[in-house]
Scaffold this active site. Structure first.
Site, PDB file in Angstrom:
ATOM      1  N   ARG A 120      -3.813 -15.335  27.318  1.00  0.00           N
ATOM      2  CA  ARG A 120      -2.849 -15.080  26.218  1.00  0.00           C
ATOM      3  C   ARG A 120      -3.419 -15.459  24.852  1.00  0.00           C
ATOM      4  O   ARG A 120      -2.697 -15.737  23.915  1.00  0.00           O
ATOM      5  CB  ARG A 120      -1.527 -15.815  26.447  1.00  0.00           C
ATOM      6  N   LYS A 142      -8.415  -7.078  12.769  1.00  0.00           N
ATOM      7  CA  LYS A 142      -8.055  -5.859  13.505  1.00  0.00           C
ATOM      8  C   LYS A 142      -8.987  -5.745  14.702  1.00  0.00           C
ATOM      9  O   LYS A 142     -10.213  -5.793  14.545  1.00  0.00           O
ATOM     10  CB  LYS A 142      -8.204  -4.618  12.621  1.00  0.00           C
ATOM     11  N   GLU A 184     -18.510   1.452   2.700  1.00  0.00           N
ATOM     12  CA  GLU A 184     -17.381   0.507   2.707  1.00  0.00           C
ATOM     13  C   GLU A 184     -17.517  -0.522   1.576  1.00  0.00           C
ATOM     14  O   GLU A 184     -16.538  -1.119   1.170  1.00  0.00           O
ATOM     15  CB  GLU A 184     -17.276  -0.201   4.064  1.00  0.00           C
ATOM     16  N   LYS A 226     -11.784  -8.201   0.561  1.00  0.00           N
ATOM     17  CA  LYS A 226     -11.045  -7.985   1.808  1.00  0.00           C
ATOM     18  C   LYS A 226     -10.175  -9.189   2.139  1.00  0.00           C
ATOM     19  O   LYS A 226      -9.035  -9.043   2.580  1.00  0.00           O
ATOM     20  CB  LYS A 226     -12.014  -7.673   2.955  1.00  0.00           C
ATOM     21  N   GLU A 236      -0.640  -5.083   7.630  1.00  0.00           N
ATOM     22  CA  GLU A 236      -0.558  -3.743   7.022  1.00  0.00           C
ATOM     23  C   GLU A 236       0.881  -3.246   6.983  1.00  0.00           C
ATOM     24  O   GLU A 236       1.203  -2.171   7.482  1.00  0.00           O
ATOM     25  CB  GLU A 236      -1.460  -2.767   7.795  1.00  0.00           C
ATOM     26  N   ARG A 241      -2.720  -3.705   2.350  1.00  0.00           N
ATOM     27  CA  ARG A 241      -3.875  -3.524   3.247  1.00  0.00           C
ATOM     28  C   ARG A 241      -4.198  -2.037   3.446  1.00  0.00           C
ATOM     29  O   ARG A 241      -5.346  -1.660   3.671  1.00  0.00           O
ATOM     30  CB  ARG A 241      -3.612  -4.211   4.596  1.00  0.00           C
ATOM     31  N   ASN A 245      -7.757   1.864   3.476  1.00  0.00           N
ATOM     32  CA  ASN A 245      -7.948   3.138   4.177  1.00  0.00           C
ATOM     33  C   ASN A 245      -8.377   4.259   3.240  1.00  0.00           C
ATOM     34  O   ASN A 245      -8.410   5.420   3.646  1.00  0.00           O
ATOM     35  CB  ASN A 245      -6.652   3.535   4.904  1.00  0.00           C
ATOM     36  N   HIS A 248     -10.309   7.257   4.447  1.00  0.00           N
ATOM     37  CA  HIS A 248     -10.292   7.236   5.902  1.00  0.00           C
ATOM     38  C   HIS A 248      -9.517   8.399   6.520  1.00  0.00           C
ATOM     39  O   HIS A 248      -9.789   8.771   7.662  1.00  0.00           O
ATOM     40  CB  HIS A 248      -9.736   5.905   6.416  1.00  0.00           C
ATOM     41  N   HIS A 252     -11.481  10.552   8.773  1.00  0.00           N
ATOM     42  CA  HIS A 252     -11.093  10.598  10.193  1.00  0.00           C
ATOM     43  C   HIS A 252     -11.183  12.035  10.714  1.00  0.00           C
ATOM     44  O   HIS A 252     -11.664  12.276  11.826  1.00  0.00           O
ATOM     45  CB  HIS A 252      -9.660  10.061  10.339  1.00  0.00           C
ATOM     46  N   HIS A 266     -19.176   6.523  10.990  1.00  0.00           N
ATOM     47  CA  HIS A 266     -17.894   6.196  10.346  1.00  0.00           C
ATOM     48  C   HIS A 266     -18.043   6.095   8.829  1.00  0.00           C
ATOM     49  O   HIS A 266     -17.268   6.682   8.071  1.00  0.00           O
ATOM     50  CB  HIS A 266     -17.339   4.896  10.939  1.00  0.00           C
TER      51      HIS A 266
HETATM   52  N1  GLY Z   1     -10.776  -1.668   8.041  1.00  0.00           N
HETATM   53  C1  GLY Z   1      -9.494  -1.635   7.462  1.00  0.00           C
HETATM   54  C2  GLY Z   1      -8.730  -2.894   7.660  1.00  0.00           C
HETATM   55  O1  GLY Z   1      -9.262  -3.877   8.145  1.00  0.00           O
HETATM   56  O2  GLY Z   1      -7.575  -2.911   7.347  1.00  0.00           O
END
Ligand code: GLY
Length: 366
Positions: A120, A142, A184, A226, A236, A241, A245, A248, A252, A266
């Protein structure tokens, strides 16, 4: 050494950045290794760095056990998740133990997710070995795997306990992967930091050529941005946050069209996606054309794609828009887009009409 803190209350953690850090990693890991055996999860491509890390731990009297996975996006799978969880349990991982994720975004995402569910939730440390992972995916918690339904659709928010970044490990990365990671970096300038975009314009050649100071500055500035964004919107939910994107959604679609393969890394998709987002913003009348042209010119100058043709994508617009609809950001039939009022002035637009995006892509393809 530079240290940036991600401020999340009792889940706050440091990001240490220093050239030559990896051979001294045990010093940094001492507070979390507690003298116990540490598990390291990595991939075949990272073996030289694994040897450096294990040598550092051994010299400090810490035993380590490596779980070495095949490289590549396919490793972010149910099967590998099961494998990693089983191995961690076999190794007797306790909830307070810290597993080390040594690798790029694939390893970080998979190991982070495994650590979110083993017993857990156990702790983990990110030691990212690609520029993309150093400036983006290793920070912010993430974690995910890919499934038949799409990329990153199964996962969790699970923050690492520490991030250790050694820019020297980029010496063994291909120039193409460094460039893709750079997309990035420049993205942080495009989002809300015009001065950093100017720094990127002036310093990208040195950065991409491996200049040590430029690397440390770019990485530290990126992770500070970040960290600030993640602290303001960890899960998010409030639109902050989501700014990360930028590029993206278009990207994508390009990545999906290329089958999420090496044909379109990417970061390359993100670069082309940023250029497209700026030109789409011009079409919408919210961004000056010269800003979009300046962004595209910079991407071209560093060897990144600045649109569909440069990305080698000639699919019909309907196909690309269909890919966008499978984006996990799709909500109540609409797709939020990151658009720009100028360089450093990105915002979230929830009113974009996908038919208009298709018309834009048709015009782009001509
Ligand atoms: N890579 C986008 C984020 O971490 O929100």
């Amino acid at each position: 050494m530079k240290t940036v803190t991600v401020s999340l209350g009792d889940r706050s953690y440091p990001i240490h950045i220093e050239a030559g850090l990896l051979p001294r990693a045990a010093e940094f890991l001492a507070p979390v290794s507690r003298g116990r055996r540490m598990a390291i999860v990595t991939d075949e491509n990272v073996r030289p760095h694994l040897a450096t890390l294990q040598a550092s731990l051994t010299a400090a009297g810490v035993e380590s056990e490596a779980i070495v996975l095949p490289p590549g996006e396919k490793t972010k799978s149910w099967a590998m998740l099961e494998h990693v969880c089983h191995r961690l349990l076999e190794l007797g991982i306790e909830r307070s133990d810290h597993v080390i994720a040594l690798g790029g975004g694939v390893i970080g995402d998979l190991v982070g997710f495994a650590c979110s569910i083993v017993k857990r939730g156990c702790r983990f440390v990110q030691i990212p070995t690609t520029l993309l992972a150093q400036v983006d995916s290793s920070v912010g918690g993430k974690t995910a795997i890919n499934t038949a339904a799409g990329k990153n659709l199964i996962g969790a928010f699970h923050q690492p306990a520490m991030v250790l970044i050694d820019p020297d490990v980029l010496d063994t990365l291909s120039a193409r992967h460094v460039r893709a990671g750079y997309a990035e970096v420049v993205k942080y300038g495009l989002i809300d930091d015009f001065a950093f975009f100017e720094w990127c314009e002036a310093n990208a050649p040195a950065l991409l050529a491996g200049d040590a100071d430029a690397r440390v500055h770019a990485i530290a500035h990126s992770v500070a941005a970040k960290a600030r964004i993640v602290a303001a919107d960890e899960h998010e939910t409030n639109g902050i946050r989501a700014l990360l994107n930028l590029g993206h959604t278009f990207g994508h679609a390009l990545e999906a069209e290329a089958g999420f393969s090496d044909r379109q890394l990417h970061g390359e998709g993100v670069a082309a996606g940023c250029a497209l987002a700026f030109r789409y913003s011009v079409r919408k009348g919210i961004c000056e054309r010269q800003d979009a042209e300046r962004v595209a010119a910079h991407l071209r100058a560093v060897g990144l794609p600045d649109g569909l043709a440069a990305a080698g994508i000639d699919a019909p617009s309907a196909t690309l828009v269909e890919h966008m609809k499978h984006d996990k950001k799709m909500a109540a039939g609409t797709l939020p887009f990151l658009l720009a009022k100028g360089i450093g002035r990105t915002y979230l637009d929830k009113t974009v009409d996908l038919a208009d995006v298709a018309a834009f892509l048709d015009a782009e393809a001509r």
